[in-house]
Design a protein around this motif. Structure first.
Motif, PDB file in Angstrom:
ATOM      1  N   TRP A  86      -0.714  -2.288  -4.111  1.00  0.00           N
ATOM      2  CA  TRP A  86      -1.581  -3.319  -3.517  1.00  0.00           C
ATOM      3  C   TRP A  86      -2.599  -3.814  -4.549  1.00  0.00           C
ATOM      4  CZ3 TRP A  86      -1.824  -6.991  -0.281  1.00  0.00           C
ATOM      5  CH2 TRP A  86      -3.039  -7.480   0.205  1.00  0.00           C
ATOM      6  N   ASP A  87      -3.043  -2.916  -5.439  1.00  0.00           N
ATOM      7  CA  ASP A  87      -3.999  -3.320  -6.477  1.00  0.00           C
ATOM      8  C   ASP A  87      -3.414  -4.368  -7.427  1.00  0.00           C
ATOM      9  OD1 ASP A  87      -5.751  -1.551  -5.449  1.00  0.00           O
ATOM     10  OD2 ASP A  87      -5.364   0.033  -6.938  1.00  0.00           O
ATOM     11  N   GLU A 106       0.838  -1.205   0.000  1.00  0.00           N
ATOM     12  CA  GLU A 106       0.000   0.000   0.000  1.00  0.00           C
ATOM     13  C   GLU A 106       0.871   1.251   0.000  1.00  0.00           C
ATOM     14  OE1 GLU A 106      -4.113  -1.632   2.069  1.00  0.00           O
ATOM     15  OE2 GLU A 106      -2.563  -0.735   3.339  1.00  0.00           O
TER      16      GLU A 106
END
Lengths: 251, 274
Positions: A129-130, A124
């Protein structure tokens, strides 16, 4: 004066009979932000690998946290040049960050919840994180670079070594990266191999020019005029074309 | 067609093919991702030296070949460990020396003429009960040990230097991997031959690599594909009275080209529909 983290004394290293480093002395103190600059093949990456214990010196002494590299290198977060990474391997971004969660001596073969939380935290922080379920081979150069930084941070390092972290990153990405490094510098020591003079002048506390020998320049020397005042034999690549910035050392 | 399943020898062949698929799928995946295909080829060919040695000294095939091949593999591991990407010459030499030794040993054995074809293509239809037990045990051992070292193996394949910094026993795992390759090669040569070992170790993992999201799924997919090719090849061999090893390789090759074609098509399809 802050604590000594790295001490290199009279270090010599050759590769297949060709001298790469000679008479290198270096002291890095806690929370330093040191840039290693120098020509390609000048020995910057070699010096990092010697300090990590990945290579053995011909002569000389290296102490990391007052211990030999082999015993202390796990306290260093290492961000290698992305080109050496095995790109064909089927692993997801999260898998790669979790590789940083292996602690030496730990028999734990799996990854617990704590590891996953830690991995999520650094991903993050780096804005990836995606991408956690994406295969690494589908990532762009810049995304892969962040991933390697995340993997290094997942080890909870006290020192961060970065080898050309901006090689595949665009200008905006570079700015973000340096902001991040500056923030990280509040709690960890950073050694950065870079071609990028901007970062050297605006972020680093000290510069070491590495070209077989090492010349150390501390904060007092880094001024706006440093480009002219420095006397390092380096060709720096800036904005796509090479230009000689610093004059020769007199030795 | 299915009535051939009533024959013991055919059922045995299918089981052996499946066990060989487990070994090839799991170890082959590690071979492919660590770029050890040439090294495995070297081990497989050098194993012929062990076969010759066993014949000459009259020692049991499995013990003689396994001992010789493991020793060769350890020599290769020691030489190649520090220069993995620049060791092809050394491997090539050991490859040739192993085979030459095998041929000479057979020459020197009075009144013995070994069938080189059965070494190249094996004889899956003449497998014994003992072969089955040994294969089963080895497959179990491979699955358990690879499972245990799974994270370390994938970290090592992804970035060996970083893995070493994290305390992964990179040198030990490399030697372990090379030994596993040697054991698998010897066992599978016995039943399906040298050519098939290399085909099964490389083709299914190569196809699986394109679809798998993790090392684990790559291994499972490779085992499944390998079992599919082996089964299809065996049926073809029986139906048309062909050499089983060659039929299995052709089935695998068909799968290989099919997957290449599919990849090409899906790329074109992606390009046309952004």
């Amino acid at each position: 004066m802050s604590r000594e983290i790295i001490r290199v004394e009279d270090l010599w290293f050759s590769y297949n009979g060709h001298p790469v480093l000679r008479e290198v002395d270096l002291v890095v103190r806690e929370k330093a932000f040191l840039a290693l600059i120098g020509p390609n093949g000048g020995g910057k990456t070699t010096l990092l690998k010697l300090m990590l214990g990945l290579l053995k010196p011909d002569r000389g002494r290296i102490r990391i946290f007052d211990a030999p590299p082999a015993a202390a290198a796990h306290r260093i977060g290492y961000v290698p040049q992305g080109i050496h990474i095995e790109k064909g391997l089927p692993v997801t971004a999260l898998d790669v960050v979790l590789m940083g969660r292996r602690m030496p001596g730990s028999k734990g073969r799996g990854h617990g919840n704590r590891d996953k939380i830690a991995a999520r935290h650094v991903m993050e922080q780096l804005g990836i994180w995606d991408l956690r379920d994406r295969p690494v081979r589908g990532l762009s150069g810049g995304q892969r670079q962040r991933l390697l930084i995340a993997r290094a941070l997942a080890t909870e390092p006290e020192v961060l070594f970065l080898d050309e972290p901006t090689a595949n990153v665009d200008a905006k990405g570079q700015g973000e990266l340096y902001d991040l490094l500056r923030a990280l510098n509040a709690r960890m020591t950073i050694l950065l191999v870079s071609h990028d003079l901007m970062v050297v002048s605006s972020h680093c506390h000290a510069v070491a020019c590495v070209n077989e020998r090492l010349h150390y320049h501390d904060e007092a020397e880094i001024t706006d005029e440093m480009m002219g005042a420095f006397q390092c034999p380096v060709d720096l690549i800036a904005h796509g074309h090479p230009h000689r910035v610093l004059r020769s050392h007199e030795d | 067609m299915l009535e051939i399943l009533q024959f013991d020898f055919f059922r045995h062949a299918l089981i052996v093919g499946f066990l060989a698929s487990i070994l090839c799928g799991v170890i082959g995946t590690l071979v492919v991702i660590n770029r050890l295909v040439f090294l495995s080829g070297g081990i497989a060919h050098a194993a012929y030296g062990g076969i010759g040695l066993s014949i000459f000294f009259g020692i049991p095939f499995l013990a003689g070949t396994l001992g010789f091949t493991l020793a060769t593999a350890l020599v290769m591991a020691a030489i190649t460990f520090h220069a993995k990407h620049r060791s092809d010459t050394v491997i090539g030499v050991i490859w040739a020396v192993g085979m030459a030794l095998g041929v000479l040993f057979v020459d020197l054995t009075p009144g013995y003429h070994v069938d080189l074809m059965s070494y190249l293509f094996g004889s899956i239809l003449t497998v014994t009960r003992i072969d089955l037990f040994v294969l089963t045990g080895t497959s179990l051992f491979v699955i358990l040990s690879v499972g245990y070292f799974y994270h370390d193996l994938s970290s090592m394949a992804f970035d060996e230097e970083f893995a070493r910094l994290r305390g992964v026993p990179v040198g030990g795992l490399y030697v372990f991997l090379v030994c596993m390759i040697a054991v698998a090669v010897v066992l599978i040569i016995r039943v399906v031959g040298l050519i098939l070992v290399m085909a099964l170790m490389t083709i299914p993992p190569f196809i699986a690599e394109g679809y798998a999201a993790s090392l684990r799924s790559m291994m499972i997919l490779a085992v499944a594909l390998s079992a599919l090719f082996t089964g299809a090849g065996l049926f073809l061999a029986f139906a048309f009275n062909l050499t089983s090893g060659a039929a299995i390789i052709l089935a695998a090759a068909a799968g290989f080209f099919l997957s290449l074609g599919l990849k090409r098509l899906s790329l074109r399809w992606k390009k046309n529909s952004p």
